[in-house]
Design a protein around this motif. Structure first.
Motif, PDB file in Angstrom:
ATOM      1  N   MET A  37       0.039   4.907   1.163  1.00  0.00           N
ATOM      2  CA  MET A  37      -1.108   5.460   2.001  1.00  0.00           C
ATOM      3  C   MET A  37      -0.838   6.769   2.313  1.00  0.00           C
ATOM      4  SD  MET A  37      -1.409   2.173   4.784  1.00  0.00           S
ATOM      5  CE  MET A  37      -2.839   2.866   5.565  1.00  0.00           C
ATOM      6  N   HIS A  49       0.937  -1.107  -0.015  1.00  0.00           N
ATOM      7  CA  HIS A  49       0.031   0.080  -0.026  1.00  0.00           C
ATOM      8  C   HIS A  49       0.830   1.303   0.130  1.00  0.00           C
ATOM      9  CE1 HIS A  49      -2.532  -3.353   2.031  1.00  0.00           C
ATOM     10  NE2 HIS A  49      -3.339  -2.650   1.186  1.00  0.00           N
ATOM     11  N   GLU A 101      -3.161   0.550  -3.629  1.00  0.00           N
ATOM     12  CA  GLU A 101      -2.893  -0.884  -3.251  1.00  0.00           C
ATOM     13  C   GLU A 101      -2.473  -1.651  -4.617  1.00  0.00           C
ATOM     14  OE1 GLU A 101      -5.170  -5.034  -2.250  1.00  0.00           O
ATOM     15  OE2 GLU A 101      -6.059  -3.269  -1.371  1.00  0.00           O
ATOM     16  N   THR A 142      -5.800   5.235  -0.202  1.00  0.00           N
ATOM     17  CA  THR A 142      -4.417   4.469  -0.282  1.00  0.00           C
ATOM     18  C   THR A 142      -4.714   3.822  -1.652  1.00  0.00           C
ATOM     19  OG1 THR A 142      -4.612   3.526   2.038  1.00  0.00           O
ATOM     20  CG2 THR A 142      -3.649   1.860   0.281  1.00  0.00           C
TER      21      THR A 142
END
Length: 402
Positions: A195, A193, A300, A298
């Motif tokens: 973030m 991730h 991913e 986020t």
């Protein structure tokens, strides 16, 4: 509409191990009512906790016979496991359990035992309280899934290397450039991730938190992730993690209560400029709604996997390598509309340049987006609608797919 007479009749037909909760002030009722998010939470007339699959069947049949609406609850993380005083909640808390068959590499999970991830094509069989399959077609009480040895991950205990790197927003360009190289590398299997969050403990400063997971040795991971180190993070950490505890660092997100929204959309690609806009929107969210400081936007990623599928499932998103996760977490219900608007703007920023026919929404995080976003391909939607007509033509479980 649910009534005391219906509850009395139902109670008389359930096993002695089952529970029927009606006192909204009781500890058991409150525990069952706890939800991951309090957005739109309602209080039912009663909560039924069946102790077996037979009890589930009885509960569903009696509710149908009496015209009582119901929703299932399994862990309390679904935003759709709530209903008002006209209906009942069927809570599977007493049905949970796990059975392992190591000889056959099978595991059976029951009731509200968690089952997550891209695991649908490993489902071998399912038991349902009423005929049907899936969240829109029936009430699943038991799943048997295929398991695999840790050795396919490259070692005997499922170990992978996890890491965290924290950067100030001023390093966004460099972080995005390095992350793209890591995410698209075929050298090792990786996921993770990028973030945008507020730094703890005071949640006053926005930061970029990169959290890669790599399946390789500690020495190889250090070399593979060295480009992130060279940018100059505020903080960095590289550590081993075994498969059974690889998500422990996300426990804080699972806390129940407050108001939370979680949306997840698939991305065919992404740009640094789009991610910059995402960071600006996150800052706008926190500035306009200070109680949303625990929210996070986020990106991913998963190592691209183009292996041929062994089974065609309803999921259909197996080739999506990037996802946008929008977690909105706030405490003041007066901010519902503002937070929802920021959520949609965040999605729009990352979808910029993508034609609508290519829009992707993760199946389990929304029932508002069009079916075509959630289930890719006209044939897949057509087949699901046919199954709905076969197993739940009147929309007992939901009106989805009708």
């Amino acid at each position: 509409m649910a009534s005391s007479s219906f509850i009395s009749l139902l109670t008389s037909k359930l096993s002695s191990s089952s529970k029927v909760l009606q006192d909204a002030t009781s500890t058991d009722f409150a525990a069952s009512m706890a939800r991951w998010s309090n957005v739109d939470v309602k209080t039912p007339f009663a909560i039924v906790q069946p102790a077996s699959q037979e009890d589930v069947v009885v509960t569903v049949r009696e509710a149908l016979k009496a015209g009582i609406p119901f929703v299932p609850a399994s862990g309390g993380h679904s935003p759709w496991s709530t209903i008002g005083t006209d209906g009942i909640v069927i809570d599977l808390a007493l049905c949970k359990g796990v059975e392992v068959d190591p000889q056959k590499n099978l595991v059976t999970v029951k009731g509200d035992t968690p089952f997550t991830g891209y695991g649908c094509e490993n489902i071998v069989s399912a038991k349902l309280g009423i005929q049907g399959a899936g969240q829109f077609l029936g009430l699943v009480t038991e799943l048997t899934i295929k398991t695999y040895p840790y050795s396919i991950l490259g070692n005997d205990n499922g170990k992978r290397m996890c890491s965290t790197y924290i950067f100030p927003p001023t390093q966004l360009n460099a972080v995005c450039a390095v992350l793209r190289t890591i995410a698209e590398s075929s050298q090792y299997v990786s996921a993770g991730h990028l973030m945008i969050v507020q730094a703890p403990p005071d949640l006053k400063q926005q930061v970029l938190l990169v959290a890669p997971q790599v399946f390789c040795s500690a020495e190889d991971a250090a070399v593979f992730l060295q480009p992130l180190v060279e940018i100059g993070p505020i903080q960095q950490l590289l550590f081993p993690s075994s498969f059974e505890n690889h998500s422990n660092h996300l426990d804080w997100i699972c806390a129940k209560g407050d108001f939370k929204r979680f949306n997840q959309i698939g991305l065919p690609t992404w740009t640094t400029e789009g991610f910059r806009q995402l960071a600006e929107l996150h800052a706008e969210l926190v500035a306009g709604c200070p109680d949303a400081a625990r929210s996070g936007y986020t990106l991913e990623w998963h190592t691209p996997c183009k292996a041929e599928r062994q089974l065609k499932s309803s999921f259909g998103h197996e080739d999506v390598d990037y996802w946008l996760n929008v977690l909105s977490w706030y405490t003041d219900e007066a901010n519902h509309e503002f937070v929802s608007d920021m959520d949609q703007r965040a999605q729009a920023a990352m979808r910029a340049g993508t034609h609508e026919e290519a829009f992707i929404s993760y199946t389990n995080t929304t029932r508002e987006d069009p079916l075509e976003y959630r289930y890719r391909g006209a044939d897949r939607v057509k087949r699901l609608k046919a199954l709905k007509q076969e197993f739940d033509p009147t929309g007992v479980f939901t009106k989805e797919l009708l």
